[in-house]
Every structure is written in C-alpha cells, then in structure tokens.
Design a protein around this motif. Structure first.
Motif, PDB file in Angstrom:
ATOM      1  N   GLU A   1      21.318  58.445  80.067  1.00 14.02           N
ATOM      2  CA  GLU A   1      20.322  58.103  79.049  1.00 14.02           C
ATOM      3  C   GLU A   1      20.939  57.254  77.941  1.00 14.02           C
ATOM      4  O   GLU A   1      20.281  56.355  77.396  1.00 14.02           O
ATOM      5  CB  GLU A   1      19.722  59.393  78.479  1.00 14.02           C
ATOM      6  N   LYS A   2      22.181  57.529  77.620  1.00 16.97           N
ATOM      7  CA  LYS A   2      22.853  56.745  76.581  1.00 16.97           C
ATOM      8  C   LYS A   2      23.084  55.303  77.043  1.00 16.97           C
ATOM      9  O   LYS A   2      22.961  54.360  76.250  1.00 16.97           O
ATOM     10  CB  LYS A   2      24.172  57.398  76.196  1.00 16.97           C
ATOM     11  N   ILE A   3      23.425  55.142  78.310  1.00 19.79           N
ATOM     12  CA  ILE A   3      23.606  53.781  78.837  1.00 19.79           C
ATOM     13  C   ILE A   3      22.305  53.011  78.738  1.00 19.79           C
ATOM     14  O   ILE A   3      22.284  51.835  78.331  1.00 19.79           O
ATOM     15  CB  ILE A   3      24.100  53.829  80.291  1.00 19.79           C
ATOM     16  N   TRP A   4      21.183  53.626  79.093  1.00 22.95           N
ATOM     17  CA  TRP A   4      19.874  52.971  78.988  1.00 22.95           C
ATOM     18  C   TRP A   4      19.561  52.634  77.533  1.00 22.95           C
ATOM     19  O   TRP A   4      19.052  51.546  77.220  1.00 22.95           O
ATOM     20  CB  TRP A   4      18.804  53.862  79.589  1.00 22.95           C
ATOM     21  N   PHE A   5      19.884  53.553  76.623  1.00 19.87           N
ATOM     22  CA  PHE A   5      19.653  53.310  75.195  1.00 19.87           C
ATOM     23  C   PHE A   5      20.417  52.076  74.731  1.00 19.87           C
ATOM     24  O   PHE A   5      19.855  51.192  74.060  1.00 19.87           O
ATOM     25  CB  PHE A   5      20.085  54.543  74.390  1.00 19.87           C
ATOM     26  N   TRP A   6      21.714  51.994  75.088  1.00 22.01           N
ATOM     27  CA  TRP A   6      22.528  50.876  74.599  1.00 22.01           C
ATOM     28  C   TRP A   6      22.201  49.570  75.311  1.00 22.01           C
ATOM     29  O   TRP A   6      22.414  48.489  74.739  1.00 22.01           O
ATOM     30  CB  TRP A   6      24.007  51.219  74.695  1.00 22.01           C
ATOM     31  N   LEU A   7      21.682  49.633  76.516  1.00 25.49           N
ATOM     32  CA  LEU A   7      21.168  48.417  77.154  1.00 25.49           C
ATOM     33  C   LEU A   7      19.981  47.874  76.371  1.00 25.49           C
ATOM     34  O   LEU A   7      19.860  46.664  76.153  1.00 25.49           O
ATOM     35  CB  LEU A   7      20.766  48.707  78.600  1.00 25.49           C
ATOM     36  N   LEU A   8      19.095  48.766  75.958  1.00 27.26           N
ATOM     37  CA  LEU A   8      17.946  48.340  75.151  1.00 27.26           C
ATOM     38  C   LEU A   8      18.402  47.841  73.779  1.00 27.26           C
ATOM     39  O   LEU A   8      17.814  46.906  73.227  1.00 27.26           O
ATOM     40  CB  LEU A   8      16.964  49.497  74.986  1.00 27.26           C
ATOM     41  N   ALA A   9      19.441  48.473  73.233  1.00 23.79           N
ATOM     42  CA  ALA A   9      19.917  48.094  71.901  1.00 23.79           C
ATOM     43  C   ALA A   9      20.696  46.781  71.905  1.00 23.79           C
ATOM     44  O   ALA A   9      20.885  46.177  70.843  1.00 23.79           O
ATOM     45  CB  ALA A   9      20.789  49.206  71.322  1.00 23.79           C
ATOM     46  N   THR A  10      21.149  46.340  73.062  1.00 23.40           N
ATOM     47  CA  THR A  10      21.907  45.083  73.156  1.00 23.40           C
ATOM     48  C   THR A  10      21.095  44.018  73.896  1.00 23.40           C
ATOM     49  O   THR A  10      20.576  43.090  73.289  1.00 23.40           O
ATOM     50  CB  THR A  10      23.258  45.323  73.853  1.00 23.40           C
ATOM     51  N   ALA A  11      20.982  44.185  75.211  1.00 26.03           N
ATOM     52  CA  ALA A  11      20.219  43.209  76.000  1.00 26.03           C
ATOM     53  C   ALA A  11      18.766  43.163  75.547  1.00 26.03           C
ATOM     54  O   ALA A  11      18.145  42.085  75.506  1.00 26.03           O
ATOM     55  CB  ALA A  11      20.299  43.557  77.486  1.00 26.03           C
ATOM     56  N   GLY A  12      18.205  44.319  75.187  1.00 30.91           N
ATOM     57  CA  GLY A  12      16.810  44.341  74.733  1.00 30.91           C
ATOM     58  C   GLY A  12      16.602  43.528  73.470  1.00 30.91           C
ATOM     59  O   GLY A  12      15.621  42.788  73.345  1.00 30.91           O
ATOM     60  N   ILE A  13      17.517  43.654  72.517  1.00 34.67           N
ATOM     61  CA  ILE A  13      17.409  42.885  71.274  1.00 34.67           C
ATOM     62  C   ILE A  13      17.584  41.396  71.547  1.00 34.67           C
ATOM     63  O   ILE A  13      16.910  40.549  70.944  1.00 34.67           O
ATOM     64  CB  ILE A  13      18.453  43.379  70.250  1.00 34.67           C
ATOM     65  N   VAL A  14      18.491  41.045  72.467  1.00 33.85           N
ATOM     66  CA  VAL A  14      18.666  39.632  72.834  1.00 33.85           C
ATOM     67  C   VAL A  14      17.392  39.079  73.455  1.00 33.85           C
ATOM     68  O   VAL A  14      16.973  37.948  73.156  1.00 33.85           O
ATOM     69  CB  VAL A  14      19.858  39.483  73.804  1.00 33.85           C
ATOM     70  N   VAL A  15      16.755  39.866  74.322  1.00 32.24           N
ATOM     71  CA  VAL A  15      15.495  39.435  74.935  1.00 32.24           C
ATOM     72  C   VAL A  15      14.422  39.227  73.871  1.00 32.24           C
ATOM     73  O   VAL A  15      13.673  38.243  73.902  1.00 32.24           O
ATOM     74  CB  VAL A  15      15.032  40.465  75.987  1.00 32.24           C
ATOM     75  N   ILE A  16      14.350  40.142  72.921  1.00 28.85           N
ATOM     76  CA  ILE A  16      13.356  40.007  71.840  1.00 28.85           C
ATOM     77  C   ILE A  16      13.636  38.765  71.000  1.00 28.85           C
ATOM     78  O   ILE A  16      12.727  37.976  70.708  1.00 28.85           O
ATOM     79  CB  ILE A  16      13.376  41.269  70.953  1.00 28.85           C
ATOM     80  N   ALA A  17      14.892  38.562  70.611  1.00 31.51           N
ATOM     81  CA  ALA A  17      15.240  37.409  69.772  1.00 31.51           C
ATOM     82  C   ALA A  17      14.949  36.096  70.487  1.00 31.51           C
ATOM     83  O   ALA A  17      14.372  35.170  69.902  1.00 31.51           O
ATOM     84  CB  ALA A  17      16.716  37.487  69.376  1.00 31.51           C
ATOM     85  N   SER A  18      15.342  36.002  71.763  1.00 28.63           N
ATOM     86  CA  SER A  18      15.075  34.771  72.510  1.00 28.63           C
ATOM     87  C   SER A  18      13.580  34.567  72.709  1.00 28.63           C
ATOM     88  O   SER A  18      13.090  33.427  72.704  1.00 28.63           O
ATOM     89  CB  SER A  18      15.792  34.806  73.856  1.00 28.63           C
ATOM     90  N   GLY A  19      12.848  35.651  72.865  1.00 30.21           N
ATOM     91  CA  GLY A  19      11.396  35.531  72.986  1.00 30.21           C
ATOM     92  C   GLY A  19      10.751  35.023  71.710  1.00 30.21           C
ATOM     93  O   GLY A  19       9.811  34.214  71.751  1.00 30.21           O
ATOM     94  N   LEU A  20      11.257  35.473  70.566  1.00 34.58           N
ATOM     95  CA  LEU A  20      10.706  35.002  69.288  1.00 34.58           C
ATOM     96  C   LEU A  20      10.996  33.520  69.085  1.00 34.58           C
ATOM     97  O   LEU A  20      10.180  32.808  68.484  1.00 34.58           O
ATOM     98  CB  LEU A  20      11.293  35.823  68.140  1.00 34.58           C
ATOM     99  N   VAL A  21      12.155  33.046  69.553  1.00 33.78           N
ATOM    100  CA  VAL A  21      12.469  31.616  69.454  1.00 33.78           C
ATOM    101  C   VAL A  21      11.400  30.802  70.184  1.00 33.78           C
ATOM    102  O   VAL A  21      10.962  29.742  69.707  1.00 33.78           O
ATOM    103  CB  VAL A  21      13.860  31.329  70.048  1.00 33.78           C
ATOM    104  N   MET A  22      10.962  31.284  71.342  1.00 32.38           N
ATOM    105  CA  MET A  22       9.936  30.564  72.106  1.00 32.38           C
ATOM    106  C   MET A  22       8.530  30.835  71.588  1.00 32.38           C
ATOM    107  O   MET A  22       7.644  29.988  71.684  1.00 32.38           O
ATOM    108  CB  MET A  22      10.022  30.967  73.586  1.00 32.38           C
ATOM    109  N   ASP A  23       8.335  32.026  71.034  1.00 28.31           N
ATOM    110  CA  ASP A  23       6.999  32.409  70.570  1.00 28.31           C
ATOM    111  C   ASP A  23       6.596  31.656  69.303  1.00 28.31           C
ATOM    112  O   ASP A  23       5.404  31.436  69.055  1.00 28.31           O
ATOM    113  CB  ASP A  23       6.968  33.906  70.298  1.00 28.31           C
ATOM    114  N   PHE A  24       7.561  31.270  68.497  1.00 29.12           N
ATOM    115  CA  PHE A  24       7.269  30.583  67.232  1.00 29.12           C
ATOM    116  C   PHE A  24       8.020  29.246  67.202  1.00 29.12           C
ATOM    117  O   PHE A  24       9.035  29.103  66.503  1.00 29.12           O
ATOM    118  CB  PHE A  24       7.667  31.454  66.046  1.00 29.12           C
TER     119      PHE A  24
END
Length: 365
Positions: free
Chosen positions: A243-266
C-alpha cells in the motif's frame, strides 16, 4: 443521512454487488481496449500510413524545406507556417512507435498476470473464522475521498485510453458520426475532470501521509511477498509495504501526470509547442503506467483479498482480518473493537448518523 451499508446491502462475502459490477465493467472495457488495440497497433505505429492520409505529397523537396527551419515556429500564437513543425514529427513518432505499444504491453500484461494469479493462487482467504467484532478503519470522510478519487481515476483512465486508441477501435466499428461524438465527449470529460482529480489527490495524499512513511517491517513484508513466501504473515502497521508503494507512486508519478496535464489543459501561459509535446509524452507514459498498477490495486482490494472491500465500503473490518493483514495496527486499536451486531443495531437506530462510534485511526493529528 444513510450509511453505506443501507445504500449497498451486503451479501455473502460482504461485497457491494453494484460496486463489483462497476469494477467488472471497468475491467471488461480495458480488455476491449487491449484486445482490439493489438490488431490496430501496427497501423498506429506506422507513421507513413498515418501521415499519407493527413499530409499528402510529402516528397523529398518538401522535407528539405522543413529541415532548413524556414517554417519552424516557437509559439502557439504565431501560426503562420504552412509546412510541418519538425518537433511535431518527432513527437508523433515517439507517440506512435513507443507510447502506444507501451500502453498495450503494460495494461495487457497486468491483466494477464492478474488472471493467471487468480487462477493459480486464488483469493486470499481469512485464516481464522470471523470474530464478529469490528474495528473502525476508515471514517466516512476518508471513504468519501477514496471513492471520489477512485471514480475520477477510472473515468480519466477510460477517456484517456479512448483518446489514445479510440480512433483505431471505435471509428471503424461505429462510423464517423458516432466516433466524433464519442471523442468529443471523452476530451471534454478528461479536460474538466483532470484538475478536480488533481485537487482531491493532493488532499488524500496529505491526509494519509503519516501512515505511509517507510518502516523497518516494510522490508520484511517485501521480502516475503506480502505473505506469499515462507510461513506466517509478515508484520504490517496501518499500511503495509504494498500500500505504501502505491501511495508513493501516486505522490510522485501521479503528481507528474497532474502537472503535465495542467500544462496541456491551460495552453495560455506562453507554452511553446515543444513544451506541449513533451508534456503530452510525459503525461501519457505516467498515466498508462499508473493505470496498469491500479489494476493490481483494484484486484487486491476487491476479488483478491477477503474482507478488504468490506473495510472501504462500511468503514469497519473484522478483528480476524485486522490481525492477519495489519497485526501491528491491530495491537494499537484492539481495545476499540465493538460487537458487530450491536454496531448494526446502533446504525439502524441512528439512521446512519452513528457512523463513527470510536476514534478515527486514519485521522491525522
């Protein structure tokens, strides 16, 4: 306010039927994307086949003019060129030759592994009979956050897969009119739900951060494969190492996905075309990887582990489940266990208002 158990009546294995149907539908849709996508990936990976339909008459003279840089532009505002942006050609090659096959391999491979694991190993059953005593694991707020993020993740995964593979699957099957409406709706949902998902993900990461710091027992948990290697179940606190590995994947790769998505969204902050193209590549790789890992998370939390879905659906887990899967956490909260029948009776009398009779072990201090 009705409790989850009133909205979702439990059945034999304490798993909400409507939620299981939704999860099965999600998995079936992913299987459809992968199975049909394999037959079209060759076309998607062939840049000549695609470009011949979009930009005809690409002869050697045309490419010489493109390569000399006369038609290259650096901003989204100065769209006066009439040839091809060379960086766009590079982006298209990376997307078609690498990202599209990577997605099919990652998601299809995970589905295959889950299926084989279920057929060979089967469900992780409780080693001891249920005690009938319940321990609060997830408060109503934590459950609401989890299901909100999970629902948005599934919607974004499906719409994202449609944006990447949909034209090779649905356009030939249903025609241009249906495809146009479908891709337009997918794009709209993806663009507007993405920022909302980002906000809720940050909130849930902050809320559960204190339970997901690495500890000494996590290494032993990984060494034993969560209990699949050797005898006895490895020690685990409120969150185990998986569960911790899944948490840190979301906290790292997930944040990168969100940031890159915002670059394209706006696209109104002077981003160059190169920036948008690289954001698209990073976003696709991260999102496809997370979708593949999420399939394993969904399996373990539903069909793969007896009692896991019960905890996130009702908020409570049986003492036997807590001792088997999270024994260190159980030792901390075992004094808070309540009789299951009395809990159901108190919930019925309170009409769902007595959802949290004890302290919330997941509430950060």
């Amino acid at each position: 306010m009705h409790s989850i158990t009133q909205i979702w009546p439990p059945f034999r294995s304490w798993q909400p039927p409507c939620l299981l149907r939704m999860l099965r539908s999600f998995l079936l849709l992913l299987v459809l994307f992968v199975a049909l996508g394999i037959s079209h990936v060759a076309t998607a990976a062939d840049p000549d086949a695609e470009i011949n339909g979009a930009v005809p008459a690409m002869d050697a003279d045309t490419w010489r003019q493109v390569k000399n840089g006369d038609s290259f532009i650096d901003t989204r505002h100065d769209s006066t060129y009439n040839l091809i942006n060379p960086s766009g050609q590079t982006w298209r090659l990376i997307r078609n030759k690498w990202i599209s096959p990577f997605g099919l391999i990652a998601i299809g491979g995970m589905l295959a592994m889950i299926t084989l694991f279920y057929l060979i190993v089967g469900k992780n059953q409780l080693e001891e009979p249920r005690s009938g005593r319940k321990i609060l694991r997830w408060s109503a707020l934590n459950r609401a956050l989890h299901w909100s993020v999970a629902t948005l993740f599934i919607l974004l995964a499906l719409t994202g897969l449609n944006l990447l593979y949909g034209k090779f699957l649905f356009k030939p099957l249903f025609g241009d009119a249906f495809w146009a409406s479908m891709i337009s709706g997918s794009k709209l949902l993806h663009n507007y739900l993405g920022p909302l998902f980002g906000i809720l993900l940050v909130i849930i990461l902050m809320r559960f951060l204190k339970h997901n710091w690495p500890k000494r027992e996590d290494f032993e948990w990984l060494r034993k494969g969560g209990g699949m290697v050797g005898k006895g179940h490895p020690d685990a606190g409120f969150a185990n190492a998986g569960e911790k590995i899944w948490f840190w994947l979301l906290a790292t790769a997930g944040i990168v996905v969100i940031a890159s998505g915002l670059v394209m969204d706006f696209p109104n902050y002077q981003q160059t075309r190169d920036t948008m193209q690289w954001a698209n590549i990073i976003h696709a790789i991260g999102a496809l990887g997370l979708t593949a890992v999420a399939l394993g998370h969904i399996y373990i939390g539903t069909l793969g582990t007896e009692g896991a879905l019960e905890g996130m659906a009702t908020g409570y887990v049986d003492e036997s489940w807590a001792k088997q899967h999270h024994n260190l956490w159980y030792e901390e909260v075992k004094d808070q266990a309540v009789d299951g029948e009395r809990l159901e009776t108190s919930k019925g009398h309170a009409d769902g208002k007595h959802d949290n009779p004890g302290p919330d072990p997941a509430r950060p201090t």
